[in-house]
Design an enzyme around this catalytic site. Sequence first.
Site, PDB file in Angstrom:
ATOM      1  N   ALA A   1       0.866  -1.177   0.000  1.00 14.55           N
ATOM      2  CA  ALA A   1       0.000   0.000   0.000  1.00 14.55           C
ATOM      3  C   ALA A   1       0.904   1.229   0.000  1.00 14.55           C
ATOM      4  CB  ALA A   1      -0.887  -0.014   1.231  1.00 14.55           C
TER       5      ALA A   1
ATOM      6  N   GLY B   1       0.652  -5.036   0.663  1.00 20.00           N
ATOM      7  CA  GLY B   1      -0.484  -5.119  -0.260  1.00 20.00           C
ATOM      8  C   GLY B   1      -0.092  -5.744  -1.595  1.00 20.00           C
TER       9      GLY B   1
ATOM     10  N   GLU C   1       4.315  -5.292   7.159  1.00 20.56           N
ATOM     11  CA  GLU C   1       3.495  -4.309   7.884  1.00 20.56           C
ATOM     12  C   GLU C   1       3.890  -4.174   9.347  1.00 20.56           C
ATOM     13  OE1 GLU C   1       2.363  -6.616   5.807  1.00 20.56           O
ATOM     14  OE2 GLU C   1       0.767  -5.809   4.544  1.00 20.56           O
TER      15      GLU C   1
ATOM     16  N   GLU D   1      -0.313  -9.307  -1.037  1.00 15.33           N
ATOM     17  CA  GLU D   1      -1.746  -9.634  -0.922  1.00 15.33           C
ATOM     18  C   GLU D   1      -2.413  -9.643  -2.299  1.00 15.33           C
ATOM     19  OE1 GLU D   1      -2.192  -6.583   2.090  1.00 15.33           O
ATOM     20  OE2 GLU D   1      -2.930  -8.074   3.499  1.00 15.33           O
TER      21      GLU D   1
HETATM   22  N1  DAK Z   1       4.594   3.339  -0.418  1.00 14.27           N
HETATM   23  C1  DAK Z   1       5.000   4.514  -0.938  1.00 14.27           C
HETATM   24  N2  DAK Z   1       6.190   4.687  -1.557  1.00 14.27           N
HETATM   25  C2  DAK Z   1       7.004   3.622  -1.648  1.00 14.27           C
HETATM   26  C3  DAK Z   1       6.644   2.357  -1.125  1.00 14.27           C
HETATM   27  C4  DAK Z   1       5.369   2.233  -0.490  1.00 14.27           C
HETATM   28  N3  DAK Z   1       4.925   1.062  -0.016  1.00 14.27           N
HETATM   29  N4  DAK Z   1       7.661   1.501  -1.376  1.00 14.27           N
HETATM   30  C5  DAK Z   1       8.606   2.199  -2.015  1.00 14.27           C
HETATM   31  N5  DAK Z   1       8.231   3.483  -2.183  1.00 14.27           N
HETATM   32  C6  DAK Z   1       8.952   4.562  -2.837  1.00 14.27           C
HETATM   33  C7  DAK Z   1      10.127   5.033  -1.964  1.00 14.27           C
HETATM   34  O1  DAK Z   1       9.651   5.945  -0.979  1.00 14.27           O
HETATM   35  C8  DAK Z   1      11.011   5.688  -2.989  1.00 14.27           C
HETATM   36  O2  DAK Z   1      10.473   6.930  -3.318  1.00 14.27           O
HETATM   37  P1  DAK Z   1      11.431   8.248  -3.402  1.00 14.27           P
HETATM   38  O3  DAK Z   1      12.073   8.353  -2.071  1.00 14.27           O
HETATM   39  O4  DAK Z   1      12.397   7.915  -4.522  1.00 14.27           O
HETATM   40  O5  DAK Z   1      10.485   9.357  -3.727  1.00 14.27           O
HETATM   41  C9  DAK Z   1      10.822   4.776  -4.220  1.00 14.27           C
HETATM   42  O6  DAK Z   1       9.590   4.082  -3.992  1.00 14.27           O
HETATM   43  C10 DAK Z   1      11.927   3.733  -4.353  1.00 14.27           C
HETATM   44  O7  DAK Z   1      12.029   3.027  -3.134  1.00 14.27           O
HETATM   45  P2  DAK Z   1      13.405   2.892  -2.315  1.00 14.27           P
HETATM   46  O8  DAK Z   1      14.307   4.016  -2.599  1.00 14.27           O
HETATM   47  O9  DAK Z   1      13.032   2.620  -0.908  1.00 14.27           O
HETATM   48  O10 DAK Z   1      13.997   1.576  -3.013  1.00 14.27           O
HETATM   49  P3  DAK Z   1      14.968   0.511  -2.359  1.00 14.27           P
HETATM   50  O11 DAK Z   1      15.369  -0.391  -3.476  1.00 14.27           O
HETATM   51  O12 DAK Z   1      16.043   1.160  -1.546  1.00 14.27           O
HETATM   52  O13 DAK Z   1      14.077  -0.324  -1.317  1.00 14.27           O
HETATM   53  C11 DAK Z   1      12.091  -1.548  -0.668  1.00 14.27           C
HETATM   54  C12 DAK Z   1      13.018  -1.098  -1.831  1.00 14.27           C
HETATM   55  C13 DAK Z   1      10.891  -2.261  -1.280  1.00 14.27           C
HETATM   56  C14 DAK Z   1      12.837  -2.498   0.252  1.00 14.27           C
HETATM   57  C15 DAK Z   1      11.657  -0.281   0.144  1.00 14.27           C
HETATM   58  O14 DAK Z   1      11.157   0.703  -0.774  1.00 14.27           O
HETATM   59  C16 DAK Z   1      10.576  -0.575   1.130  1.00 14.27           C
HETATM   60  O15 DAK Z   1      10.818  -1.116   2.235  1.00 14.27           O
HETATM   61  N6  DAK Z   1       9.328  -0.187   0.813  1.00 14.27           N
HETATM   62  C17 DAK Z   1       8.193  -0.308   1.712  1.00 14.27           C
HETATM   63  C18 DAK Z   1       7.700  -1.749   1.718  1.00 14.27           C
HETATM   64  C19 DAK Z   1       6.571  -1.919   2.710  1.00 14.27           C
HETATM   65  O16 DAK Z   1       6.736  -1.671   3.923  1.00 14.27           O
HETATM   66  N7  DAK Z   1       5.413  -2.334   2.206  1.00 14.27           N
HETATM   67  C20 DAK Z   1       4.237  -2.532   3.037  1.00 14.27           C
HETATM   68  C21 DAK Z   1       3.417  -1.278   3.079  1.00 14.27           C
HETATM   69  S1  DAK Z   1       2.051  -1.430   4.185  1.00 14.27           S
HETATM   70  C22 DAK Z   1      -5.526  -2.129   3.641  1.00 14.27           C
HETATM   71  C23 DAK Z   1      -5.119  -3.103   2.785  1.00 14.27           C
HETATM   72  C24 DAK Z   1      -3.760  -3.324   2.639  1.00 14.27           C
HETATM   73  C25 DAK Z   1      -2.835  -2.586   3.337  1.00 14.27           C
HETATM   74  C26 DAK Z   1      -3.273  -1.614   4.181  1.00 14.27           C
HETATM   75  C27 DAK Z   1      -4.620  -1.375   4.344  1.00 14.27           C
HETATM   76  N8  DAK Z   1      -6.926  -1.885   3.821  1.00 14.27           N
HETATM   77  C28 DAK Z   1      -7.846  -2.640   2.988  1.00 14.27           C
HETATM   78  C29 DAK Z   1      -7.411  -0.867   4.614  1.00 14.27           C
HETATM   79  C30 DAK Z   1      -1.438  -2.837   3.096  1.00 14.27           C
HETATM   80  C31 DAK Z   1      -0.463  -2.244   3.787  1.00 14.27           C
HETATM   81  C32 DAK Z   1       0.889  -2.264   3.255  1.00 14.27           C
HETATM   82  O17 DAK Z   1       1.165  -2.801   2.206  1.00 14.27           O
END
Ligand code: DAK
Length: 257
Positions: free
Chosen positions: A65, A108, A131, A111
Amino acid sequence: MLNYLLTETLPNGVLRIQLHRPEALNALNTALLGELADTLDAAATDDAVRAVVISGDSRAFAAGADIREMADLDMVGVMSDPRPQRWSRIAAFPKPIVAAVNGFALGGGCELVMHADIVIAGRDARFGQPEIKLGIIPGAGGTQRLIRAVGKSLATQMVLTGEPISAERACDAGLVSELTEPELTLERALQVADQIAKQAPLAVQQAKDVLLRSQETHLAAGLSYERKAFTMLAATEDRNEGIRAFIEKRRPEYKGR
Ligand code: DAK
């Protein structure tokens, strides 16, 4: 107009959907999720679509997400969040979805992979539910579908540590059906979708429905459901065509009737 998806319906009945938000590793913001739900809703009643392939790009299927979007939501905001409704529409899509996964499939994104019926993954793919590292838990079925896909111990480890697993591990565990070289993932997913698109559409949809039902019911109820679907298909023209074509040693021509 679509801002976050590239779509194309191929002549063989395969709808290709590419998540296209590369600047954020295809993070699933509300708008992207809406476009995906709308596209699938339209495809559900479009006879030209018999199977769907969803892919990302070489770096990410989807990194979850959109975390920036989530930052602004308090509890009331979460309660009126339109995203659960969009996820439900994706889950209700009746035709088969093949996911072609390279790179990150996190949160997400993982998922969404589990909303697909078949998952083809490049050897570089990484699957995870990170998450917990944000102080939250999976919100689009990640706890329920992951445990069914990979079993209790591995699902719990993934959800509680937030650590991703490799494509190979995901394949061994049953989350992925086939591994490919990363540059061939999409091609292989399209091949699998093409094979499905050639089958009788009503039988394909019934098979998907009955297979999914197995995750929600006990064996006797599932078998009864299967029997009813099997019986219903006996009334279709395509069933007669399939059997006649076999006997006459020719290719069947299915009409979706
Ligand atoms: N959201 C927003 N931006 C993201 C992102 C994300 N999930 N993942 C990556 N980006 C953005 C980064 O901020 C960066 O943007 P800039 O800084 O260049 O502007 C760009 O993508 C490139 O990412 P990185 O520079 O971080 O790239 P790396 O290769 O260094 O690292 C990485 C890649 C995938 C390890 C890292 O980006 C990372 O940890 N990303 C977050 C992964 C994460 O935590 N995902 C889970 C998110 S929570 C719901 C249903 C579902 C959900 C919630 C509610 N409901 C039905 C209500 C789901 C929740 C989630 O998924």
